[in-house]
Design a protein around this motif. Structure first.
Motif, mmCIF file in Angstrom:
data_model
loop_
_atom_site.group_PDB
_atom_site.id
_atom_site.type_symbol
_atom_site.label_atom_id
_atom_site.label_comp_id
_atom_site.label_asym_id
_atom_site.label_seq_id
_atom_site.Cartn_x
_atom_site.Cartn_y
_atom_site.Cartn_z
ATOM 1 N N ILE A 76 34.045 -2.126 -0.951
ATOM 2 C CA ILE A 76 33.155 -1.211 -1.329
ATOM 3 C C ILE A 76 32.110 -1.697 -2.579
ATOM 4 C CG2 ILE A 76 32.444 1.041 -2.366
ATOM 5 C CD1 ILE A 76 35.132 2.002 -1.055
ATOM 6 N N PHE A 77 30.748 -1.857 -2.462
ATOM 7 C CA PHE A 77 29.948 -2.345 -3.607
ATOM 8 C C PHE A 77 28.944 -1.312 -4.084
ATOM 9 C CE2 PHE A 77 31.710 -5.850 -1.099
ATOM 10 C CZ PHE A 77 32.081 -6.974 -2.138
ATOM 11 N N GLN A 78 28.837 -1.306 -5.216
ATOM 12 C CA GLN A 78 28.019 -0.295 -5.690
ATOM 13 C C GLN A 78 26.796 -1.020 -6.188
ATOM 14 O OE1 GLN A 78 29.362 2.015 -9.196
ATOM 15 N NE2 GLN A 78 27.729 3.608 -9.233
ATOM 16 N N LEU A 79 25.705 -0.479 -5.792
ATOM 17 C CA LEU A 79 24.360 -1.110 -6.235
ATOM 18 C C LEU A 79 23.875 -0.357 -7.284
ATOM 19 C CD1 LEU A 79 22.567 -1.441 -2.689
ATOM 20 C CD2 LEU A 79 23.846 -3.121 -4.089
ATOM 21 N N PRO A 80 23.744 -1.139 -8.502
ATOM 22 C CA PRO A 80 23.091 -0.415 -9.808
ATOM 23 C C PRO A 80 21.794 0.250 -9.647
ATOM 24 C CG PRO A 80 23.249 -2.792 -9.874
ATOM 25 C CD PRO A 80 23.687 -2.620 -8.879
ATOM 26 N N ASP A 81 21.204 0.860 -10.453
ATOM 27 C CA ASP A 81 19.822 1.518 -10.574
ATOM 28 C C ASP A 81 19.022 0.291 -10.553
ATOM 29 O OD1 ASP A 81 20.951 3.913 -10.241
ATOM 30 O OD2 ASP A 81 20.509 4.337 -12.453
ATOM 31 N N SER A 82 18.074 0.282 -9.934
ATOM 32 C CA SER A 82 16.734 -0.768 -9.620
ATOM 33 C C SER A 82 15.744 0.234 -9.836
ATOM 34 C CB SER A 82 17.073 -1.761 -8.702
ATOM 35 O OG SER A 82 18.257 -2.543 -8.698
ATOM 36 N N HIS A 83 14.559 -0.519 -10.273
ATOM 37 C CA HIS A 83 13.346 0.369 -10.398
ATOM 38 C C HIS A 83 12.136 -0.435 -9.591
ATOM 39 C CE1 HIS A 83 15.510 2.871 -13.374
ATOM 40 N NE2 HIS A 83 15.737 1.573 -13.862
ATOM 41 N N PHE A 84 11.134 0.248 -9.439
ATOM 42 C CA PHE A 84 9.888 -0.159 -9.072
ATOM 43 C C PHE A 84 9.005 0.675 -9.181
ATOM 44 C CE2 PHE A 84 11.382 2.270 -5.202
ATOM 45 C CZ PHE A 84 10.558 2.966 -4.747
ATOM 46 N N ALA A 85 7.665 0.447 -9.082
ATOM 47 C CA ALA A 85 6.383 0.918 -9.555
ATOM 48 C C ALA A 85 5.282 1.206 -8.482
ATOM 49 C CB ALA A 85 5.855 0.951 -10.743
ATOM 50 N N ILE A 86 4.729 2.379 -8.309
ATOM 51 C CA ILE A 86 3.512 2.597 -7.388
ATOM 52 C C ILE A 86 2.456 2.853 -8.153
ATOM 53 C CG2 ILE A 86 2.359 3.683 -5.340
ATOM 54 C CD1 ILE A 86 5.055 4.413 -4.218
ATOM 55 N N GLY B 271 0.803 -1.211 0.121
ATOM 56 C CA GLY B 271 -0.045 -0.066 -0.163
ATOM 57 C C GLY B 271 0.872 1.121 -0.027
ATOM 58 N N GLN B 272 0.332 2.250 0.609
ATOM 59 C CA GLN B 272 1.005 3.549 0.394
ATOM 60 C C GLN B 272 1.240 4.235 1.967
ATOM 61 O OE1 GLN B 272 -1.876 6.243 -1.378
ATOM 62 N NE2 GLN B 272 -1.398 5.381 -3.419
ATOM 63 N N SER B 273 1.211 3.373 2.900
ATOM 64 C CA SER B 273 1.463 3.574 4.252
ATOM 65 C C SER B 273 2.522 2.998 4.813
ATOM 66 C CB SER B 273 0.406 3.342 5.159
ATOM 67 O OG SER B 273 0.063 2.104 5.068
ATOM 68 N N GLU B 274 3.006 1.967 4.235
ATOM 69 C CA GLU B 274 4.253 0.837 4.742
ATOM 70 C C GLU B 274 5.559 1.225 3.976
ATOM 71 O OE1 GLU B 274 3.301 -3.130 5.098
ATOM 72 O OE2 GLU B 274 5.375 -3.668 4.544
ATOM 73 N N LEU C 126 2.939 8.763 -4.185
ATOM 74 C CA LEU C 126 2.326 9.153 -5.386
ATOM 75 C C LEU C 126 2.627 7.818 -6.225
ATOM 76 C CD1 LEU C 126 3.403 12.867 -5.387
ATOM 77 C CD2 LEU C 126 1.148 11.756 -4.980
ATOM 78 N N ALA C 127 1.664 7.854 -7.205
ATOM 79 C CA ALA C 127 1.909 6.732 -8.148
ATOM 80 C C ALA C 127 2.998 7.164 -9.131
ATOM 81 C CB ALA C 127 0.613 6.313 -8.877
ATOM 82 N N GLY C 128 3.716 6.106 -9.705
ATOM 83 C CA GLY C 128 4.611 6.565 -10.695
ATOM 84 C C GLY C 128 5.984 5.546 -10.401
ATOM 85 N N ARG C 129 7.067 5.791 -11.448
ATOM 86 C CA ARG C 129 8.257 4.996 -11.452
ATOM 87 C C ARG C 129 9.204 5.394 -10.598
ATOM 88 N NH1 ARG C 129 10.395 1.202 -15.366
ATOM 89 N NH2 ARG C 129 12.602 1.588 -15.596
ATOM 90 N N TYR C 130 9.694 4.636 -9.704
ATOM 91 C CA TYR C 130 11.044 4.996 -8.796
ATOM 92 C C TYR C 130 12.149 4.401 -9.198
ATOM 93 C CZ TYR C 130 7.435 7.581 -6.070
ATOM 94 O OH TYR C 130 6.444 8.389 -5.646
ATOM 95 N N THR C 131 13.273 4.756 -8.731
ATOM 96 C CA THR C 131 14.534 4.448 -8.821
ATOM 97 C C THR C 131 15.229 4.221 -7.502
ATOM 98 O OG1 THR C 131 14.855 4.862 -11.053
ATOM 99 C CG2 THR C 131 16.815 4.322 -10.172
ATOM 100 N N GLU D 91 19.832 5.628 -2.276
ATOM 101 C CA GLU D 91 19.342 6.796 -2.946
ATOM 102 C C GLU D 91 18.297 6.411 -3.438
ATOM 103 O OE1 GLU D 91 22.044 9.016 -5.226
ATOM 104 O OE2 GLU D 91 23.569 9.382 -3.648
ATOM 105 N N GLN D 92 17.134 7.004 -3.096
ATOM 106 C CA GLN D 92 15.902 6.845 -3.910
ATOM 107 C C GLN D 92 15.545 8.017 -4.809
ATOM 108 O OE1 GLN D 92 11.242 5.116 -2.966
ATOM 109 N NE2 GLN D 92 12.404 6.420 -1.126
ATOM 110 N N VAL D 93 15.121 7.935 -6.071
ATOM 111 C CA VAL D 93 14.685 9.018 -6.941
ATOM 112 C C VAL D 93 13.394 8.917 -7.628
ATOM 113 C CG1 VAL D 93 15.492 10.295 -8.908
ATOM 114 C CG2 VAL D 93 17.036 9.133 -7.539
ATOM 115 N N SER D 94 12.378 9.707 -7.309
ATOM 116 C CA SER D 94 10.933 9.698 -7.489
ATOM 117 C C SER D 94 10.845 10.072 -9.242
ATOM 118 C CB SER D 94 10.188 10.565 -6.846
ATOM 119 O OG SER D 94 10.639 12.156 -7.299
ATOM 120 N N PHE D 95 9.880 9.840 -9.616
ATOM 121 C CA PHE D 95 9.810 10.179 -11.049
ATOM 122 C C PHE D 95 9.671 11.556 -11.485
ATOM 123 C CE2 PHE D 95 5.590 10.067 -8.976
ATOM 124 C CZ PHE D 95 4.938 11.223 -9.402
#
Length: 419
Positions: free
Chosen positions: A328-338, A249-252, A306-311, A275-279
């Motif tokens: 040191i390990f770099q985590l590449p860009d991953s995506h998820f959507a609301i 949901g949108q609260s957790e 808010l609905a959209g694609r996040y990275t 780092e989390q980047v919104s649409f």
């Protein structure tokens, strides 16, 4: 005569004047005929020749008269040609007077760099897949750091990995391992490089390779000088992993769970920067470090709602248990959507709420009916018991009276005299 005597006294110093001008082991030549001498002990030499911007590359003439050109020279010569400059490096040069023939700029001089050496950091014996390692190389001249900017700015040091194969000499060309370019060194003071122009070249080396054994080659990629340094390394599977759990949901809140391979990392050494980047381009940073005895780590990310694609991406930090090396390990860009909440979803949710409300009401009515039925049953039992008690009392009284009457009659009969 005095002038002649003074000239004779100063003549040795005039011969040494070009060397005295440069005390940092570089030799600067400014003679009118652009000649310079190479000592028999020199094993490697680089010439930096500045010329007119629109002129062609110079022609380099050996002491025996053989000419070297930018487009034609032996394998022991590397030639870097740029507007207004030639950088020529020669392995095992012929001793004696050399000459640069061309439109050498009168405002600049020919700089001779001898005994250049490329020193490269020793890679760790154990590299991990997907880690990023700071890797440095240094250029020295006669054991001292080289800090000649015109030379350093044009160096292009590259790191190339090859799959390790024994007895390469006996293999055909098509069977040789393919080069895997991994990075380019820089001396610009950016990224992992500490100081610009100090002669120390640094690269953030990403070990994006399958586990196995490799040969590493560091060399000049643009022909500034002929140098290659080789090492052999082993690449192991990564000892750390990161899993993303999207909030319901949108609260957790969302979670990034970081775990180390059992026994591979020091307890309490885990740390994460996510780092989390919104649409809309808004960046949110979440950081977390493990407690001294923890071998897992959970980083909580705020729910964008808010609905959209996040990275999301980031960096993981840990300490290797085997070598005490910082990883040191770099985590590449991953995506998820609301997903957007549709009107149908809202109607369905409202319908479900109504149904649940009806079910709750029905359950309450059922419970109330059961309680009423139980109460009615109890009242009936009590009433029946009371009637039964009354009946028993009445019967008892009737029986008692009958018995009493009977006793009275029997007493009266006994008291009547016989006639």
């Amino acid at each position: 005569m005095k002038r002649l005597g003074l000239l004779l006294l100063l003549w040795p110093l005039l011969l040494l004047w070009p060397q005295l001008l440069w005390a940092d082991d570089s030799t600067v030549m400014s003679w009118l005929d652009n000649r310079f001498r190479v000592d028999p002990t020199v094993q490697q030499v680089s010439f930096m020749v500045k010329r007119d911007q629109k002129s062609n590359a110079v022609v380099l003439v050996r002491p025996d008269g053989q000419k070297y050109y930018a487009w034609r020279h032996p394998d022991n010569v590397s030639w870097y040609e740029a507007p207004g400059m030639d950088i020529i490096s020669i392995e095992n040069p012929m001793a004696g007077p050399w000459q640069a023939v061309g439109k050498v700029s009168p405002k600049n001089q020919i700089v001779v760099l001898s005994d250049l050496k490329l020193e490269v950091d020793k890679l760790p014996a154990r590299l991990y897949q997907s880690e990023t390692i700071k890797f440095s190389a240094r250029l020295t001249q006669n054991g001292k750091p080289l800090q000649l900017r015109d030379f350093l700015d044009r160096i292009n040091l590259t790191v190339v990995f090859y799959e390790y194969i024994e007895n390469l000499d006996g293999l055909p060309k098509e069977a040789l391992p393919m080069p895997i370019p991994m990075g380019t060194f820089a001396d610009d003071g950016l990224g992992f490089d500490e100081v610009a122009g100090d002669g120390v070249f640094t690269v953030a080396l990403p070990v994006e390779l399958q586990p196995g054994k490799y040969t590493v080659k560091v060399s000049s990629g643009n022909g500034i000088f002929l140098r290659t340094v080789e090492q052999e390394v082993l690449v192991y599977p990564p000892p750390i992993s990161a899993s993303f759990i999207q909030g319901r949901g949108q609260s957790e809140a969302h979670q990034v769970v970081v775990a180390g391979e059992e026994g591979a990392l020091k307890a309490g050494s885990l740390a994460a920067h996510i780092e989390q980047v919104s649409f809309e381009g808004e960046t949110t940073i979440s950081q977390q470090a493990a407690l001294p005895d923890e071998e897992m780590l959970t980083v909580w990310l705020p729910n964008g709602k808010l609905a959209g694609r996040y990275t999301w991406s980031g960096w993981l930090y840990a300490t290797d248990r085997f070598s005490n090396r910082e990883l040191i390990f770099q985590l590449p860009d991953s995506h998820f959507a609301i997903q957007a909440e549709l009107q149908l979803d809202r109607n369905l949710a409202a319908f479900r709420e109504q149904q649940e409300a009806k079910e709750r009401q029905a359950e309450l009515e059922r419970l109330a009916a059961e309680r009423q039925a139980a109460r009615t049953k109890a009242m009936k039992i009590i009433a029946l018991a009371n009637v039964l008690v009354i009946v028993l009392v009445v019967v008892g009284v009737v029986l008692w009276r009958k018995r009493k009457v009977k006793k009275t009659i029997e007493s009266a009969e006994l008291s009547v005299p016989e006639s």
